[in-house]
Scaffold this motif. Sequence first.
Motif, PDB file in Angstrom:
ATOM      1  N   ASN A  97       0.827  -1.213   0.000  1.00  0.00           N
ATOM      2  CA  ASN A  97       0.000   0.000   0.000  1.00  0.00           C
ATOM      3  C   ASN A  97       0.862   1.265   0.000  1.00  0.00           C
ATOM      4  O   ASN A  97       0.612   2.206   0.746  1.00  0.00           O
ATOM      5  CB  ASN A  97      -0.965   0.013   1.197  1.00  0.00           C
ATOM      6  N   ASP A  98       1.902   1.255  -0.840  1.00  0.00           N
ATOM      7  CA  ASP A  98       2.823   2.384  -0.996  1.00  0.00           C
ATOM      8  C   ASP A  98       3.611   2.728   0.266  1.00  0.00           C
ATOM      9  O   ASP A  98       4.153   3.822   0.382  1.00  0.00           O
ATOM     10  CB  ASP A  98       2.091   3.630  -1.509  1.00  0.00           C
ATOM     11  N   VAL A  99       3.653   1.812   1.230  1.00  0.00           N
ATOM     12  CA  VAL A  99       4.436   2.000   2.449  1.00  0.00           C
ATOM     13  C   VAL A  99       5.495   0.908   2.492  1.00  0.00           C
ATOM     14  O   VAL A  99       5.198  -0.266   2.270  1.00  0.00           O
ATOM     15  CB  VAL A  99       3.536   1.922   3.707  1.00  0.00           C
ATOM     16  N   GLU A 100       6.746   1.317   2.782  1.00  0.00           N
ATOM     17  CA  GLU A 100       7.826   0.332   2.838  1.00  0.00           C
ATOM     18  C   GLU A 100       7.843  -0.359   4.203  1.00  0.00           C
ATOM     19  O   GLU A 100       7.742   0.278   5.238  1.00  0.00           O
ATOM     20  CB  GLU A 100       9.174   1.011   2.574  1.00  0.00           C
ATOM     21  N   HIS A 101       7.947  -1.690   4.177  1.00  0.00           N
ATOM     22  CA  HIS A 101       8.002  -2.510   5.384  1.00  0.00           C
ATOM     23  C   HIS A 101       9.296  -3.317   5.365  1.00  0.00           C
ATOM     24  O   HIS A 101       9.871  -3.553   4.310  1.00  0.00           O
ATOM     25  CB  HIS A 101       6.811  -3.478   5.446  1.00  0.00           C
ATOM     26  N   GLU A 102       9.688  -3.779   6.542  1.00  0.00           N
ATOM     27  CA  GLU A 102      10.929  -4.531   6.682  1.00  0.00           C
ATOM     28  C   GLU A 102      10.646  -5.945   7.166  1.00  0.00           C
ATOM     29  O   GLU A 102       9.810  -6.151   8.038  1.00  0.00           O
ATOM     30  CB  GLU A 102      11.823  -3.826   7.707  1.00  0.00           C
ATOM     31  N   MET A 103      11.364  -6.901   6.592  1.00  0.00           N
ATOM     32  CA  MET A 103      11.330  -8.288   7.050  1.00  0.00           C
ATOM     33  C   MET A 103      12.738  -8.634   7.514  1.00  0.00           C
ATOM     34  O   MET A 103      13.700  -8.370   6.793  1.00  0.00           O
ATOM     35  CB  MET A 103      10.925  -9.205   5.893  1.00  0.00           C
ATOM     36  N   HIS A 104      12.853  -9.180   8.703  1.00  0.00           N
ATOM     37  CA  HIS A 104      14.163  -9.552   9.260  1.00  0.00           C
ATOM     38  C   HIS A 104      14.149 -11.056   9.461  1.00  0.00           C
ATOM     39  O   HIS A 104      13.244 -11.585  10.097  1.00  0.00           O
ATOM     40  CB  HIS A 104      14.365  -8.817  10.591  1.00  0.00           C
ATOM     41  N   GLU A 105      15.152 -11.755   8.915  1.00  0.00           N
ATOM     42  CA  GLU A 105      15.180 -13.210   9.027  1.00  0.00           C
ATOM     43  C   GLU A 105      16.606 -13.701   9.197  1.00  0.00           C
ATOM     44  O   GLU A 105      17.550 -13.128   8.657  1.00  0.00           O
ATOM     45  CB  GLU A 105      14.566 -13.855   7.777  1.00  0.00           C
ATOM     46  N   ILE A 106      16.735 -14.759   9.956  1.00  0.00           N
ATOM     47  CA  ILE A 106      17.972 -15.521  10.035  1.00  0.00           C
ATOM     48  C   ILE A 106      17.661 -16.835   9.332  1.00  0.00           C
ATOM     49  O   ILE A 106      16.788 -17.588   9.778  1.00  0.00           O
ATOM     50  CB  ILE A 106      18.409 -15.740  11.494  1.00  0.00           C
ATOM     51  N   SER A 107      18.315 -17.078   8.212  1.00  0.00           N
ATOM     52  CA  SER A 107      17.990 -18.206   7.348  1.00  0.00           C
ATOM     53  C   SER A 107      19.020 -19.320   7.459  1.00  0.00           C
ATOM     54  O   SER A 107      20.216 -19.061   7.566  1.00  0.00           O
ATOM     55  CB  SER A 107      17.944 -17.759   5.883  1.00  0.00           C
ATOM     56  N   LEU A 108      18.527 -20.546   7.373  1.00  0.00           N
ATOM     57  CA  LEU A 108      19.375 -21.730   7.388  1.00  0.00           C
ATOM     58  C   LEU A 108      19.509 -22.277   5.973  1.00  0.00           C
ATOM     59  O   LEU A 108      18.512 -22.396   5.250  1.00  0.00           O
ATOM     60  CB  LEU A 108      18.764 -22.794   8.306  1.00  0.00           C
ATOM     61  N   PHE A 109      20.741 -22.609   5.595  1.00  0.00           N
ATOM     62  CA  PHE A 109      21.052 -23.198   4.300  1.00  0.00           C
ATOM     63  C   PHE A 109      21.840 -24.471   4.548  1.00  0.00           C
ATOM     64  O   PHE A 109      22.581 -24.566   5.523  1.00  0.00           O
ATOM     65  CB  PHE A 109      21.893 -22.233   3.455  1.00  0.00           C
ATOM     66  N   LYS A 110      21.682 -25.450   3.662  1.00  0.00           N
ATOM     67  CA  LYS A 110      22.463 -26.680   3.784  1.00  0.00           C
ATOM     68  C   LYS A 110      22.767 -27.218   2.391  1.00  0.00           C
ATOM     69  O   LYS A 110      22.081 -26.862   1.416  1.00  0.00           O
ATOM     70  CB  LYS A 110      21.704 -27.731   4.602  1.00  0.00           C
ATOM     71  N   PRO A 111      23.766 -28.077   2.290  1.00  0.00           N
ATOM     72  CA  PRO A 111      24.051 -28.687   0.988  1.00  0.00           C
ATOM     73  C   PRO A 111      23.012 -29.766   0.660  1.00  0.00           C
ATOM     74  O   PRO A 111      22.574 -30.496   1.545  1.00  0.00           O
ATOM     75  CB  PRO A 111      25.434 -29.323   1.161  1.00  0.00           C
ATOM     76  N   HIS A 112      22.605 -29.810  -0.588  1.00  0.00           N
ATOM     77  CA  HIS A 112      21.700 -30.844  -1.094  1.00  0.00           C
ATOM     78  C   HIS A 112      22.166 -31.168  -2.511  1.00  0.00           C
ATOM     79  O   HIS A 112      22.206 -30.272  -3.365  1.00  0.00           O
ATOM     80  CB  HIS A 112      20.257 -30.337  -1.094  1.00  0.00           C
ATOM     81  N   LYS A 113      22.559 -32.400  -2.738  1.00  0.00           N
ATOM     82  CA  LYS A 113      23.087 -32.810  -4.048  1.00  0.00           C
ATOM     83  C   LYS A 113      24.241 -31.900  -4.493  1.00  0.00           C
ATOM     84  O   LYS A 113      24.274 -31.426  -5.620  1.00  0.00           O
ATOM     85  CB  LYS A 113      21.981 -32.854  -5.097  1.00  0.00           C
ATOM     86  N   LYS A 114      25.132 -31.628  -3.532  1.00  0.00           N
ATOM     87  CA  LYS A 114      26.358 -30.853  -3.762  1.00  0.00           C
ATOM     88  C   LYS A 114      26.104 -29.378  -4.103  1.00  0.00           C
ATOM     89  O   LYS A 114      26.979 -28.703  -4.640  1.00  0.00           O
ATOM     90  CB  LYS A 114      27.223 -31.501  -4.836  1.00  0.00           C
ATOM     91  N   ARG A 115      24.910 -28.878  -3.765  1.00  0.00           N
ATOM     92  CA  ARG A 115      24.597 -27.466  -3.975  1.00  0.00           C
ATOM     93  C   ARG A 115      23.920 -26.928  -2.721  1.00  0.00           C
ATOM     94  O   ARG A 115      23.191 -27.648  -2.048  1.00  0.00           O
ATOM     95  CB  ARG A 115      23.640 -27.283  -5.154  1.00  0.00           C
ATOM     96  N   TRP A 116      24.160 -25.651  -2.435  1.00  0.00           N
ATOM     97  CA  TRP A 116      23.487 -25.026  -1.297  1.00  0.00           C
ATOM     98  C   TRP A 116      22.013 -24.827  -1.620  1.00  0.00           C
ATOM     99  O   TRP A 116      21.662 -24.480  -2.750  1.00  0.00           O
ATOM    100  CB  TRP A 116      24.132 -23.674  -0.975  1.00  0.00           C
ATOM    101  N   VAL A 117      21.150 -25.074  -0.638  1.00  0.00           N
ATOM    102  CA  VAL A 117      19.717 -24.815  -0.761  1.00  0.00           C
ATOM    103  C   VAL A 117      19.232 -24.095   0.496  1.00  0.00           C
ATOM    104  O   VAL A 117      19.814 -24.236   1.579  1.00  0.00           O
ATOM    105  CB  VAL A 117      18.889 -26.111  -0.989  1.00  0.00           C
ATOM    106  N   TYR A 118      18.164 -23.337   0.332  1.00  0.00           N
ATOM    107  CA  TYR A 118      17.513 -22.648   1.450  1.00  0.00           C
ATOM    108  C   TYR A 118      16.638 -23.647   2.179  1.00  0.00           C
ATOM    109  O   TYR A 118      15.831 -24.355   1.561  1.00  0.00           O
ATOM    110  CB  TYR A 118      16.663 -21.501   0.903  1.00  0.00           C
ATOM    111  N   VAL A 119      16.790 -23.732   3.506  1.00  0.00           N
ATOM    112  CA  VAL A 119      15.969 -24.633   4.314  1.00  0.00           C
ATOM    113  C   VAL A 119      14.785 -23.894   4.899  1.00  0.00           C
ATOM    114  O   VAL A 119      13.653 -24.327   4.795  1.00  0.00           O
ATOM    115  CB  VAL A 119      16.805 -25.296   5.449  1.00  0.00           C
TER     116      VAL A 119
END
Length: 126
Positions: A97-119
């Motif tokens: 609605n034309d207003v800027e909002h913030e999202m704060h996250e601590i994300s976990l990633f791990k290898p899957h089939k020799k590539r990093w993926v977002y968990v």
Amino acid sequence: MSEQPCPCGSGKPLAACCGLYLSGQAYPNTAEALMRSRFAAFASGNLAYLRKTWDPDTCPELDSDDLQTQWTRLEVIKSKQGLKRSIVEFKAWYLENDVEHEMHEISLFKPHKKRWVYVGPLTGWP
């Protein structure tokens, strides 16, 4: 005419940054690079890339409705790269609605089939 800047906030042109990943020419070799490229995918509506880079055990059903948010900028706060898991803390801003909002996250990633993926988001990490 200058090239479009990458939405990930690196300051580099899209084609020389996350564009390489989004187009399939390369795959990110760190969790932070993957995080940045996933932000660029959300910002550009690249649903196929998001599915490809999400851990199959945690990936929700995604469709084009999930990509309606207008993401405006990304700030990576810190990144801890490991061999079996990596963590990226970030803030992402979006318009609603034309207003800027913030999202704060601590994300976990791990290898899957020799590539990093977002968990997914990590809770309880200092």
